[in-house]
Enzyme design. Structure first.
Site, mmCIF file in Angstrom:
data_model
loop_
_atom_site.group_PDB
_atom_site.id
_atom_site.type_symbol
_atom_site.label_atom_id
_atom_site.label_comp_id
_atom_site.label_asym_id
_atom_site.label_seq_id
_atom_site.Cartn_x
_atom_site.Cartn_y
_atom_site.Cartn_z
ATOM 1 N N PRO A 35 0.838 -1.302 0.066
ATOM 2 C CA PRO A 35 0.089 -0.034 0.148
ATOM 3 C C PRO A 35 0.849 1.230 0.141
ATOM 4 O O PRO A 35 1.729 1.376 0.984
ATOM 5 C CB PRO A 35 -0.815 0.029 1.360
ATOM 6 C CG PRO A 35 0.062 -1.216 2.104
ATOM 7 C CD PRO A 35 0.808 -2.130 1.419
ATOM 8 N N THR A 37 0.659 5.547 -0.374
ATOM 9 C CA THR A 37 0.096 6.943 -0.376
ATOM 10 C C THR A 37 0.468 7.555 -1.787
ATOM 11 O O THR A 37 1.761 7.741 -1.688
ATOM 12 C CB THR A 37 0.152 7.593 0.959
ATOM 13 O OG1 THR A 37 -0.329 7.044 1.942
ATOM 14 C CG2 THR A 37 -0.139 8.987 0.752
ATOM 15 N N GLN A 110 -6.557 -0.858 1.834
ATOM 16 C CA GLN A 110 -5.806 -0.543 3.035
ATOM 17 C C GLN A 110 -6.803 0.257 3.688
ATOM 18 O O GLN A 110 -6.952 1.538 3.196
ATOM 19 C CB GLN A 110 -4.640 -0.192 3.288
ATOM 20 C CG GLN A 110 -3.967 -0.286 4.542
ATOM 21 C CD GLN A 110 -2.380 0.382 4.593
ATOM 22 O OE1 GLN A 110 -2.073 1.653 4.280
ATOM 23 N NE2 GLN A 110 -1.533 -0.401 5.014
ATOM 24 N N HIS A 185 3.417 2.246 11.548
ATOM 25 C CA HIS A 185 4.074 3.455 11.162
ATOM 26 C C HIS A 185 3.445 4.866 11.880
ATOM 27 O O HIS A 185 3.463 5.750 11.246
ATOM 28 C CB HIS A 185 3.722 3.488 9.528
ATOM 29 C CG HIS A 185 4.383 2.608 8.864
ATOM 30 N ND1 HIS A 185 4.060 2.067 7.512
ATOM 31 C CD2 HIS A 185 5.812 2.004 8.899
ATOM 32 C CE1 HIS A 185 5.102 1.349 7.202
ATOM 33 N NE2 HIS A 185 5.939 1.359 7.989
ATOM 34 N N TYR A 187 0.554 5.567 13.193
ATOM 35 C CA TYR A 187 -0.736 6.121 12.906
ATOM 36 C C TYR A 187 -1.714 5.600 14.051
ATOM 37 O O TYR A 187 -1.277 5.096 15.032
ATOM 38 C CB TYR A 187 -1.323 5.593 11.372
ATOM 39 C CG TYR A 187 -0.292 6.273 10.186
ATOM 40 C CD1 TYR A 187 -0.543 7.694 10.297
ATOM 41 C CD2 TYR A 187 0.189 5.561 9.599
ATOM 42 C CE1 TYR A 187 0.313 8.161 9.336
ATOM 43 C CE2 TYR A 187 0.980 6.115 8.551
ATOM 44 C CZ TYR A 187 1.166 7.552 8.542
ATOM 45 O OH TYR A 187 1.884 8.100 7.585
ATOM 46 N N GLY A 326 7.306 -1.852 -2.514
ATOM 47 C CA GLY A 326 6.730 -0.696 -2.477
ATOM 48 C C GLY A 326 7.144 0.236 -3.643
ATOM 49 O O GLY A 326 6.931 0.360 -4.820
#
Length: 380
Positions: A35, A37, A110, A185, A187, A326
């Protein structure tokens, strides 16, 4: 030249390209899109260019995990991230999912809440971001300043859990094959789990069990809503990101894996490696995830900057079932094919990772065939 066919035959059999059964899902290879961003969902609504981006990276029997997606208006911490909490967003995801499925790939979404990794600019009515704590993130080297968060009241936590549940339901309505809960990470889930951030004195703070309670309740709610066979989670017990670290990451990771195992058929655990060490000019995998791999009953996905050689090794050694890529997958839409041929890789352009351009640094990375065609034209 006489050795070329043998090389191709050997490449076809590399561990990363062997089939694997994940629950009831049949995968043709073990190269997973992590995933990522990308900040290109204008107005928090997924856009048509995302269908191009994801379908470029889709292969028959491959697994893609879509970018972190907001579960509610308070979940946002970065510009132009997609959501899954309105009907408009659900409808916008449908053609993107369809484009991936037409390629024969599996697609998971996700779902996340950033917690205190946000500013008042992204929050409804300019309110403070919410978190386990009211401690502000220390500004990093980039100079980014996150707003001082508001500590969630105990009676507010069930609403956030329900937001995760509804997001999972909405993802299935949009056509996704399943969801990945973002528990990594720094969050929101980690802001509860890790003792550097969680300074609560209620039932969601203090002991390891209490700190993990919120994450466990999110998992329970999502599993109850869509089924354990459709749910994975990403965890990063060793990672220190956004002022979020734990004094005993092994105990934290082990406890969370034990909670996952309480759900028969829980699909996968996706974990991020500790930092790789550089030894004699080469990266060396820390293999810090081994205890969790041994404990977890389902599919184990490892991530953490692997290359082709390292990915093949961890699959061959049984250290991981699947490997998430990634930046390499971002820059090489045909990454499984390049791994098969041991072909050169495109270099990624970090400066375009989070820009809002719908093409540049997003859908314009060339496929191997395009490079070959350009070479033939150049030397014709």
């Amino acid at each position: 030249m006489v050795h070329a066919p043998a090389k191709v035959a050997a490449a076809a059999a590399i561990p990363l390209l062997t089939p694997y059964k994940m629950g009831q899902l049949e995968l043709s290879h073990r190269v997973v899109l992590a995933p990522l961003t990308r900040c290109r969902s204008y107005g928090n609504v997924p856009q048509p260019h995302a269908a191009v981006y994801y379908s470029q990276r889709a292969t028959r029997g491959g697994l893609l995990i879509a970018e972190a997606t907001d579960i509610s208006p308070t979940a946002q911490g970065y510009p132009e991230t997609p959501g899954i909490y309105t009907q408009q967003q659900i409808e916008a995801w449908k053609p993107i999912v369809d484009a991936v499925h037409r390629k024969g790939a599996l697609f998971f979404l996700q779902i996340w809440h950033v917690g205190r990794v946000s500013t008042t600019d992204f929050q409804p009515n300019g309110q403070a971001p919410i978190s386990s704590t009211d401690k502000q993130i220390t500004p990093d080297d980039s100079g980014m300043v996150y707003s001082k968060p508001r500590r969630l009241r105990t009676d507010e936590i069930p609403q956030i859990i329900d937001d995760f549940r509804r997001a999972a339901r909405n993802a299935i309505e949009a056509g996704f094959d399943g969801v990945e809960i973002h528990g990594a990470h720094g969050y929101l889930l980690e802001q509860f789990m890790k003792d550097s951030a969680n300074d609560r004195t209620d039932e969601y703070g203090g002991s390891l069990e209490n700190r993990c309670r919120f994450a466990v309740e999110v998992i329970d709610a999502v599993v109850a809503e869509v089924g354990a066979h459709r749910v994975g989670i990403r965890l990063s017990p060793f990672v220190d990101f956004m002022d979020c670290f734990d004094s005993d990451p092994v105990a934290l990771g082990s406890y969370m894996v034990q909670q996952l195992n309480k759900h028969p058929g829980f699909l996968y655990c996706h974990m991020v490696e500790p930092r790789m060490a550089i030894i004699e000019g080469r990266r060396k995998i820390a293999h810090g995830l081994l205890p969790f791999r041994k404990q977890f009953n389902g599919t184990f996905i490892a991530a953490g900057g692997y290359d082709r050689e390292e990915g093949n090794k961890v699959v061959a050694d049984g250290y991981a079932d699947l490997v998430a890529y990634g930046r390499l997958f971002l820059a090489n839409p045909d990454l499984p094919r390049r791994f098969e041929l041991d072909a050169p890789l495109n270099r990624y352009d970090r400066s375009t990772f989070y820009t809002q351009d719908p093409v540049v640094g997003y859908t314009d990375y060339p496929f191997l065939e395009e490079i070959d065609e350009e070479s033939r034209t150049t030397y014709a």
